[in-house]
Scaffold this motif. Structure first.
Motif, short mmCIF file in Angstrom:
data_model
loop_
_atom_site.label_atom_id
_atom_site.label_comp_id
_atom_site.label_asym_id
_atom_site.label_seq_id
_atom_site.Cartn_x
_atom_site.Cartn_y
_atom_site.Cartn_z
N LYS A 458 10.07 -8.26 -1.12
CA LYS A 458 10.53 -8.18 -2.51
C LYS A 458 9.37 -8.54 -3.43
N ILE A 459 9.30 -7.83 -4.56
CA ILE A 459 8.31 -8.13 -5.57
C ILE A 459 8.99 -8.11 -6.93
N ARG A 460 8.64 -9.06 -7.78
CA ARG A 460 9.24 -9.09 -9.12
C ARG A 460 8.31 -9.80 -10.08
N LEU A 461 8.55 -9.55 -11.35
CA LEU A 461 7.89 -10.30 -12.41
C LEU A 461 8.82 -11.45 -12.77
N ASN A 462 8.45 -12.66 -12.40
CA ASN A 462 9.38 -13.78 -12.59
C ASN A 462 9.33 -14.34 -14.01
N ASP A 463 10.20 -15.29 -14.29
CA ASP A 463 10.36 -15.82 -15.64
C ASP A 463 9.11 -16.51 -16.16
N GLU A 464 8.28 -17.04 -15.22
CA GLU A 464 7.05 -17.72 -15.63
C GLU A 464 5.91 -16.74 -15.89
N GLY A 465 6.20 -15.45 -15.73
CA GLY A 465 5.16 -14.45 -15.95
C GLY A 465 4.22 -14.33 -14.78
N GLN A 553 -2.13 5.40 -19.22
CA GLN A 553 -3.35 4.67 -19.57
C GLN A 553 -3.22 3.17 -19.35
N LEU A 554 -2.11 2.77 -18.73
CA LEU A 554 -1.87 1.34 -18.52
C LEU A 554 -2.33 0.91 -17.13
N MET A 555 -2.73 -0.35 -17.05
CA MET A 555 -3.14 -0.93 -15.77
C MET A 555 -2.86 -2.43 -15.79
N THR A 556 -2.61 -2.97 -14.63
CA THR A 556 -2.49 -4.42 -14.52
C THR A 556 -3.87 -5.01 -14.33
N GLY A 557 -4.03 -6.23 -14.80
CA GLY A 557 -5.31 -6.91 -14.66
C GLY A 557 -5.12 -8.40 -14.80
N LYS A 558 -6.18 -9.10 -15.07
CA LYS A 558 -6.11 -10.55 -15.21
C LYS A 558 -5.28 -10.92 -16.43
N LYS A 559 -4.31 -11.76 -16.22
CA LYS A 559 -3.46 -12.36 -17.25
C LYS A 559 -2.40 -11.43 -17.81
N GLY A 560 -2.50 -10.12 -17.56
CA GLY A 560 -1.48 -9.25 -18.13
C GLY A 560 -1.79 -7.78 -17.97
N VAL A 561 -1.22 -6.97 -18.87
CA VAL A 561 -1.34 -5.52 -18.82
C VAL A 561 -2.44 -5.08 -19.79
N ARG A 571 -8.61 -2.61 -22.96
CA ARG A 571 -8.10 -3.41 -24.07
C ARG A 571 -6.84 -4.14 -23.62
N PHE A 572 -6.82 -5.46 -23.83
CA PHE A 572 -5.67 -6.28 -23.43
C PHE A 572 -4.48 -5.98 -24.34
N LEU A 573 -3.30 -5.74 -23.71
CA LEU A 573 -2.10 -5.42 -24.49
C LEU A 573 -1.13 -6.58 -24.58
N MET A 574 -0.72 -7.13 -23.44
CA MET A 574 0.22 -8.25 -23.47
C MET A 574 0.17 -9.00 -22.15
N SER A 575 0.50 -10.29 -22.22
CA SER A 575 0.48 -11.13 -21.02
C SER A 575 1.71 -10.86 -20.17
N TYR A 576 1.62 -11.22 -18.92
CA TYR A 576 2.77 -11.08 -18.02
C TYR A 576 3.94 -11.94 -18.50
N LYS A 577 3.63 -13.09 -19.05
CA LYS A 577 4.70 -13.97 -19.52
C LYS A 577 5.40 -13.37 -20.74
N GLU A 578 4.62 -12.76 -21.64
CA GLU A 578 5.24 -12.09 -22.80
C GLU A 578 6.13 -10.94 -22.34
N LEU A 579 5.66 -10.21 -21.35
CA LEU A 579 6.43 -9.08 -20.85
C LEU A 579 7.72 -9.56 -20.18
N ALA A 580 7.61 -10.63 -19.39
CA ALA A 580 8.80 -11.16 -18.72
C ALA A 580 9.81 -11.64 -19.76
N GLY A 581 9.36 -12.27 -20.83
CA GLY A 581 10.26 -12.77 -21.86
C GLY A 581 10.95 -11.67 -22.64
N ALA A 582 10.33 -10.49 -22.66
CA ALA A 582 10.91 -9.37 -23.40
C ALA A 582 11.89 -8.54 -22.58
#
Length: 771
Positions: A458-465, A553-561, A571-582
């Motif tokens: 299983k893989i998921r984006l958890n609440d802590e991002g 044009q999106l990719m995962t990387g350090k700290k976010g997307v 160009r950094f778009l948003m953090s994993y934590k911001e994405l999880a919260g949304a």
């Protein structure tokens, strides 16, 4: 690729659990404690074979501090366990079959009180004849140890006309080989902490290689639903197969439910010796024949395996041995028969190599002897008989195309040790001899045809991002956490801080199958392959919904997307934590699948194989008969190297375990009693025994179209060392060894010993002078 030093492509990386392990900060499951916990101790039978008449616990129950004493009458469900065949009783009720049989278990306020209580339990029994060998157990008048008799399992295989082929052979060799009862000798002996929860559930903290299988077996014993039991099975202080089966779990669980308090159990080393699993001792007789050109024509094999008192995985181990007694060679006429036999000896079970070590020792010995008969280089004899890419498997089954044997053969042929001339030692040490030897093996991965071998993740984006992955596997020193981390970093180009890895907890991870049979790396790799694309598709769809950016044009990387720009910058778009919260609903992806298996109905037959070859150099002291391995070069064909440091550690570690199997390790039994009951008499290799030089050539090429990914290497490094050492000893001394571990007496008996060599030299000189 040589793995002896880091490279730019494969830099060494500190494993996630490494610092805590070397500093002593890591808390293993047997380190755990709880307030008001009790201590559990098992009363063992101490006799190898007897009829149990009576068990009196009254005196022990009166001892202050004793909280419970349980016997077979207190088992609410099935009084038996065993992965394949649950025929080992939790507590003996009528028949004692070996000295480690459990009679009763005590819970007390202190360990000392528990041990004293054991001495106050009175057991009455009538001793029975001891069957301390398979041969005795198969005698017509031998008492039956189980209702089906004294044969646990038989496995036969035949193709071609073996007898007719032997008549056409130019040379044949027939020999009997014997292998020892090797102990796993993990640093952490069996143990655990068992906690009854207020909601009626039971939490088990116990090192095991298969938490879900433990949970299933405990549910049967305790007569309770499986979802009322939580098994936390990682981290583990070593296993090598020995903790694949239940050990303390039934006793700690029963006591915890009876007493309503946490129960701590931890075997002493001596109890681990008596009650723990060992490698199956085998007696293997082989007759093998070749034609004038060195082509193998006929091969007959008889395997006798001492499975001890109970089944555990003795049947599958025998199946594996039968399959691997053909090896990576093409032999048109084959006849194999195997028996796994019950005795009153200690229980034999799963152990790194799973029966392959024993038969590879025998098979490679046959090829060396045949090469000597035909006066042919033994490595060239192997080349003339190696399987080719699309040849069927050892038992004629369809397998994934495999040219690994040829790759490892070529690697050893090109090694500096192979190319070097035989060196002589200093004239100041004329009693020292040097020799080199080689061996080759093909080793199956997974559980084989006819055995359920499920996997999942299983893989998921958890609440802590965090990118969170969950697998029902265990970390027992093999480097799973490090391998998983490296895979995830490669897949998502993220940072270690962006990851959360969950393993070994039945409440929080999906069922992924056992962490055994060199399957874990491959199953994790395949699971991530299955989940990566749908996970990223869902993740990028959510980012597109929030930002309007083009998904492509999106990719995962350090700290976010991140977004790819036209100028190839990011160009950094948003953090994993911001994405999880949304996200109103979590981004989750799961997979379930089965380990790749041959379509042919060949019991236990494998589909995926890795290969290994090894060349060693030894020094033999002809005064003492002692053998020292000074160098070992390994070639391994197992697909992509995911974790270089872990790969190297597995091959080197497996080979050192094989060094013990070959040179010094044997849990000696006499009349059903262990003579080597502790590490003062059972010796294992130390750093002083490790070869001065070890090289590992990792061959990563897989045949075109092979999409099955990297094979695990937990076992393959242990299977070919023994015959290579024996071959080197033969070159040094002129003596063939047929029984492991190699004893100094056997090295000197009949070999070209130092004094006989001196006598020959002296006679030659005298003759020359006289002439």
């Amino acid at each position: 690729m040589r793995l002896n030093k880091p490279t730019e492509q494969y830099p060494w990386k500190i494993r996630p659990d490494g610092k805590a392990k070397v500093s002593g900060e890591l808390h293993y499951l047997t380190d755990m404690t709880r307030e008001n916990m009790l201590f559990g101790k098992v009363l063992r039978s101490g006799v190898a074979h007897a009829k149990l008449v009576d068990v009196k616990t009254g005196e022990a129950e009166k001892l202050p501090g004793v909280k419970a004493i349980l016997t077979h009458k207190d088992v609410p469900g099935l009084n038996g366990f065993g992965i394949a065949e649950p025929n080992q009783p939790v507590f003996c009720d009528r028949l004692i079959r070996y000295e480690g049989d459990a009679i009763a278990v005590v819970a007390a306020e202190t360990l000392e009180i528990a041990e004293e209580a054991l001495s106050l339990i009175h057991v009455a029994y009538n001793e029975l004849p001891i069957l301390d060998s398979p041969e005795k157990a198969l005698e017509p008048d031998a008492p039956s140890l189980h209702k089906e008799g004294n044969i646990l399992h038989e496995r036969d295989y035949k193709r071609g006309n073996v007898e007719g082929a032997f008549d056409r052979c130019a040379h044949t060799v027939e020999e009997t080989y014997e292998t020892p009862r090797q102990m796993h000798v993990y640093m952490e002996t069996e143990g655990g902490l068992f906690i009854p929860e207020k909601n009626g559930r039971l939490t088990v903290y116990a090192p095991t290689q298969h938490g879900y299988k433990d949970r299933m077996q405990l549910a049967r014993i305790l007569n309770m639903p499986v979802d009322h039991i939580r098994v936390v099975s990682s981290p583990i202080g070593g296993s090598f197969g020995g903790k694949d089966e239940l050990n303390v779990q039934p006793y700690g669980a029963l006591l915890a439910l009876r007493c309503g308090k946490p129960i701590k159990m931890h075997y002493s080393r001596m109890e681990s010796v008596i009650a723990g699993l060992k490698r199956h001792p085998m007696k293997i007789t082989m007759k093998t024949g070749i034609d004038h050109e060195g082509k193998l024509l006929a091969h007959r094999v008889s395997i006798m395996s001492d499975t001890g008192a109970y089944a555990t995985l003795g049947g599958p181990v025998l199946n594996f041995a039968v399959e691997h007694s053909v090896g990576g060679y093409v032999i048109p006429n084959v006849e194999i028969s195997g028996k796994a036999v019950y005795t009153n000896n200690g229980v034999s079970g799963e152990f790194r190599g799973f029966g392959g070590n024993q038969v590879t020792f025998a098979l490679e010995g046959q090829l060396d002897r045949l090469a000597e008969k035909i006066a042919l280089d033994p490595w060239e004899l192997r080349r003339r008989n190696l399987r080719e890419l699309h040849d069927p498997g050892p038992l004629g089954q369809q397998i994934a195309p495999n040219d690994g044997p040829l790759h490892v053969w070529k690697s050893i042929k090109e090694s500096p040790l192979y190319q070097s001339e035989k060196e002589t030692l200093s004239d100041n040490l004329p009693w020292m001899r040097r020799g080199k030897g080689m061996a080759l093996a093909m080793h199956g991965s997974g559980l084989g045809y006819g055995i359920p071998d499920p996997a999942g993740g299983k893989i998921r984006l958890n609440d802590e991002g965090k990118i969170e992955v969950a697998f029902g596997h265990e970390e027992f020193g093999q480097g799973l956490l490090s391998t998983l981390e490296l895979m995830l970093l490669d897949h998502f180009n993220c940072d270690t801080d962006d990851l959360h890895i969950m393993i070994g907890d039945t409440d929080n991870v999906p069922e992924s199958g056992s962490s055994t049979a060199s399957r874990t790396t491959n199953m994790v790799w395949q699971a991530l392959q299955n989940m990566k694309k749908p996970f990223l598709t869902e993740l990028f769809s959510k980012v597109h919904e929030l930002t309007g950016e083009d998904r492509s044009q999106l990719m995962t990387g350090k700290k976010g997307v991140w977004k790819w720009e036209r100028d190839k910058s990011h160009r950094f778009l948003m953090s994993y934590k911001e994405l999880a919260g949304a996200c109103a609903d979590p981004i989750v992806c799961t997979t379930e699948f089965h380990y790749p298996v041959t379509p042919d109905p060949v019991l236990g037959g494998h589909f995926l194989y890795s290969s290994t070859a090894v060349i060693v150099e030894v020094e033999v002291n002809m005064l003492t008969g002692r053998v020292r391995v000074t160098r070992a070069d390994h070639a391994v064909a197992a697909g992509e190297v995911v974790n270089p440091l872990g790969y190297l550690g597995q091959i080197e570690g497996g080979s050192i375990m094989a060094l013990g199997f070959t040179m010094i390790e044997d849990a000696i039994m006499c009349n059903g009693q262990y003579m080597t009951r502790n590490l003062d008499t059972y010796l294992v290799p130390t750093i002083l025994d490790v070869p001065d030089i070890q090289n590992v050539d990792a061959i990563e090429e897989l045949p075109e179209g092979d999409t099955f990914g990297p094979r695990g290497v937990g076992e393959v490094g242990s299977v070919a060392l023994a015959p290579a050492i024996v071959s080197a000893v033969k070159q040094a001394t002129g003596k063939w060894i047929t029984k492991l571990p190699i004893s100094p007496e056997e090295v000197l008996d009949g070999g070209e010993g130092f004094f006989s060599h001196c006598f020959k030299d002296s006679s030659a000189r005298e003759g020359k002078e006289t002439g």
